[in-house]
Write a protein that holds these residues in place. Structure first.
Motif, PDB file in Angstrom:
ATOM      1  N   ALA A 216       0.831  -1.200   0.000  1.00  0.00           N
ATOM      2  CA  ALA A 216       0.000   0.000   0.000  1.00  0.00           C
ATOM      3  C   ALA A 216       0.869   1.254   0.000  1.00  0.00           C
ATOM      4  CB  ALA A 216      -0.912   0.007   1.224  1.00  0.00           C
ATOM      5  N   GLY A 217       0.433   2.251  -0.764  1.00  0.00           N
ATOM      6  CA  GLY A 217       1.097   3.549  -0.756  1.00  0.00           C
ATOM      7  C   GLY A 217       2.365   3.641  -1.567  1.00  0.00           C
ATOM      8  N   GLN A 218       2.673   2.615  -2.351  1.00  0.00           N
ATOM      9  CA  GLN A 218       3.881   2.652  -3.171  1.00  0.00           C
ATOM     10  C   GLN A 218       3.723   3.651  -4.328  1.00  0.00           C
ATOM     11  OE1 GLN A 218       6.768   0.673  -2.732  1.00  0.00           O
ATOM     12  NE2 GLN A 218       5.840   0.197  -0.770  1.00  0.00           N
ATOM     13  N   PRO A 219       4.804   4.272  -4.769  1.00  0.00           N
ATOM     14  CA  PRO A 219       4.685   5.199  -5.903  1.00  0.00           C
ATOM     15  C   PRO A 219       4.432   4.459  -7.204  1.00  0.00           C
ATOM     16  CG  PRO A 219       6.985   4.917  -5.298  1.00  0.00           C
ATOM     17  CD  PRO A 219       6.179   4.196  -4.243  1.00  0.00           C
ATOM     18  N   PHE A 220       3.580   5.032  -8.039  1.00  0.00           N
ATOM     19  CA  PHE A 220       3.360   4.510  -9.381  1.00  0.00           C
ATOM     20  C   PHE A 220       4.303   5.219 -10.353  1.00  0.00           C
ATOM     21  CE2 PHE A 220      -0.973   4.547  -7.376  1.00  0.00           C
ATOM     22  CZ  PHE A 220      -1.060   3.185  -7.153  1.00  0.00           C
ATOM     23  N   HIS A 221       4.439   4.655 -11.533  1.00  0.00           N
ATOM     24  CA  HIS A 221       5.148   5.372 -12.579  1.00  0.00           C
ATOM     25  C   HIS A 221       4.265   6.497 -13.114  1.00  0.00           C
ATOM     26  CE1 HIS A 221       8.287   2.114 -13.852  1.00  0.00           C
ATOM     27  NE2 HIS A 221       8.455   2.561 -12.631  1.00  0.00           N
ATOM     28  N   THR A 222       4.858   7.632 -13.314  1.00  0.00           N
ATOM     29  CA  THR A 222       4.179   8.704 -14.032  1.00  0.00           C
ATOM     30  C   THR A 222       4.427   8.517 -15.529  1.00  0.00           C
ATOM     31  OG1 THR A 222       6.108  10.140 -13.976  1.00  0.00           O
ATOM     32  CG2 THR A 222       4.575  10.257 -12.096  1.00  0.00           C
TER      33      THR A 222
END
Length: 492
Positions: A216-222
């Motif tokens: 949970a809360g991990q960064p996604f790729h933009t």
């Protein structure tokens, strides 16, 4: 036992009171011209389809993610299948758990023995569905800037998961499940997927509870990051456009995928986020922050948590760390590295530098993002429950600790499954598995993980921060690791 689905008739198998229907297609095979395309409805089949054998996983290369794990699966591009474990196809409407496997978005399978849903079906009268979805470049290579005819290709793996959830909505009643009581659950990349699904309009209404384990809360790729990964991938594959990619042998796709992953690991800064931060994961869901606020699926109960020593899965393979190396590493992680080291040394007074770094990385990568997620969620939706898994593995001379993935055979009550002894040690405690398994089942049934065997498990909020510790004893703890938590959150 036979069941009629909208695509055709399937025949499963019975074993020890549980029916298994394996390898059921939920979408058309994404091969040929459908490579990099969103999933399409399956055209169906004539006659009776054998559903006694698991389907192949998504195309993947063998990777050593850390300590010994179960066998490497058979794979194919024709991978969009799911498996149903059910107590009966008798017209009853039972709660449903849909499991999304992890594996860093590059490896894994819904057929892994740790994810066997038989105990949930037999012990708790639940239906369990485990899902395969496209991994790596096939599931998460963004092609928006390469070919406008391939929009959203960077999230095809998520769209596969949504297609599977639609199959559950439309079909699970025939397998004894209730389409109105679906809990989506996942570990690691599976939990990251669910975090993304909570924000996708296409997924709304397809599930009614969510369990996020260690993701949970991990960064996604933009899109900015995804475009850099795509450029590296095209270079590694030796192609310039989508038409060439679609005709590339899948083995070459995997080779290029591996080359990009290795480049990101060995060349810090090969891909950078907008703030200059080096990106180390090649494939991940792609979320555009400029597209406006994400849907957050209000009203859905959330159960989430992490393991005390997540990074032990990787640090067990790392060389011994010197004190000056620890200080140098930490100086790049936090604005007050001296205070950070002081706090962790107070928590781990006898730990070697490498063990201190491993705990810091565990918190930075897993626990603190999960806390931020829980904080934000609880501010608007009170039905949030947090756990912390602390039981240490007895394998690898105890060096793994309560590492990443270790809780999974406990959650599924599969302590005798392949690879568990090598990973958890020779005598993992069955009472701990019973407590976790029963809590997860209670959550799937009612939206609340409380059970008679557990002490009262209060909801998570930013004041009490009640967290259920699953370890030698299972008990609620208020704000575990508070000093470190405050330092990380103050650094926002």
């Amino acid at each position: 036992m036979r069941v009629t689905t909208p695509s055709g008739v399937v025949e499963g198998a019975e074993g020890d009171g549980v029916l298994l229907f394996a390898g059921i297609p939920y979408a058309e095979p994404p091969v040929g011209d459908l490579r990099f395309q969103p999933p399409r409805p399956h055209p169906g089949w004539d006659g009776v389809r054998d559903a006694t054998r698991f389907g192949p996983a998504s195309a993947q290369s063998p990777q050593r993610l850390g300590a010994p794990l179960p066998e490497f699966p058979d794979w194919s591009e024709d991978c969009l299948t799911l498996n149903v474990f059910t107590p009966g196809v008798d017209g009853a409407l039972r709660p449903v758990i849909v499991w999304i496997h992890g594996g860093a978005f590059t490896v894994g399978s819904g057929a892994m023995s740790w994810y066997d849903g038989s105990s949930f079906a037999r012990r708790h009268d639940l239906v369990v569905v485990t899902v395969n979805y496209r991994l790596g470049a096939l599931g998460f290579l963004s092609l928006d800037e390469v070919d406008g005819a391939q929009p959203g290709a960077g999230n095809n793996g998520l769209l596969d998961q949504i297609a599977a959830l639609r199959w559950v909505r439309d079909t699970i009643a025939a397998f004894g499940g209730d389409p109105g009581r679906v809990t989506v659950a996942g570990g690691s990349a599976g939990a990251i997927s669910i975090d993304a699904l909570l924000g996708m309009p296409e997924a709304q209404g397809l599930f009614h509870g969510a369990i996020l384990e260690s993701g949970a809360g991990q960064p996604f790729h933009t899109p900015h990051v995804a475009a850099q990964v795509t450029a590296l991938f095209l270079e590694a594959a030796g192609v310039s456009g989508v038409a060439e990619l679609k005709s590339l042998p899948v083995e070459d796709v995997l080779r290029a995928q591996g080359a990009v992953a290795a480049q990101l690991r060995t060349t810090p800064g090969a891909v950078r986020a907008e703030d200059g931060r080096p990106v180390t994961s090649a494939f991940s869901p792609v979320v555009d922050p400029a597209a406006g606020p994400r849907t957050t699926a209000p009203g859905i109960p959330i159960l989430l948590g992490t393991n005390l020593d997540e990074n032990g899965l990787w640090s067990v393979m790392a060389p011994e760390l010197a004190e000056e190396q620890l200080q140098r590493r930490v100086s790049r992680m936090h604005r007050d590295p001296d205070r950070l080291l002081e706090v962790y040394r107070e928590e781990l007074p006898d730990a070697a530098p490498g063990d201190i770094l491993s705990r810091i990385l565990t918190d930075m990568i897993f626990r603190i993002p999960a806390i931020r997620f829980a904080e934000a969620r609880a501010a608007s939706d009170p039905d949030v429950w947090m756990y912390l898994f602390t039981w240490p593995s007895g394998a690898q001379d105890g060096r793994l600790g309560a590492c990443h993935l270790l809780e999974l055979p406990f959650v599924f009550n599969q302590l005798t499954a392949a690879g568990v002894t090598e990973f958890a040690g020779p005598h993992p405690p069955q009472p701990l598995a019973d407590r976790m398994h029963d809590a997860w089942a209670a959550f799937a049934r009612t939206g609340d993980p409380a059970t008679p065997e557990l002490p009262e498990w209060g909801r998570y909020d930013a004041s009490a921060r009640t967290t259920m510790e699953f370890g030698a004893d299972s008990r609620p703890v208020g704000d575990p690791g508070a000093a470190a938590r405050r330092l990380w959150l103050d650094a926002r």
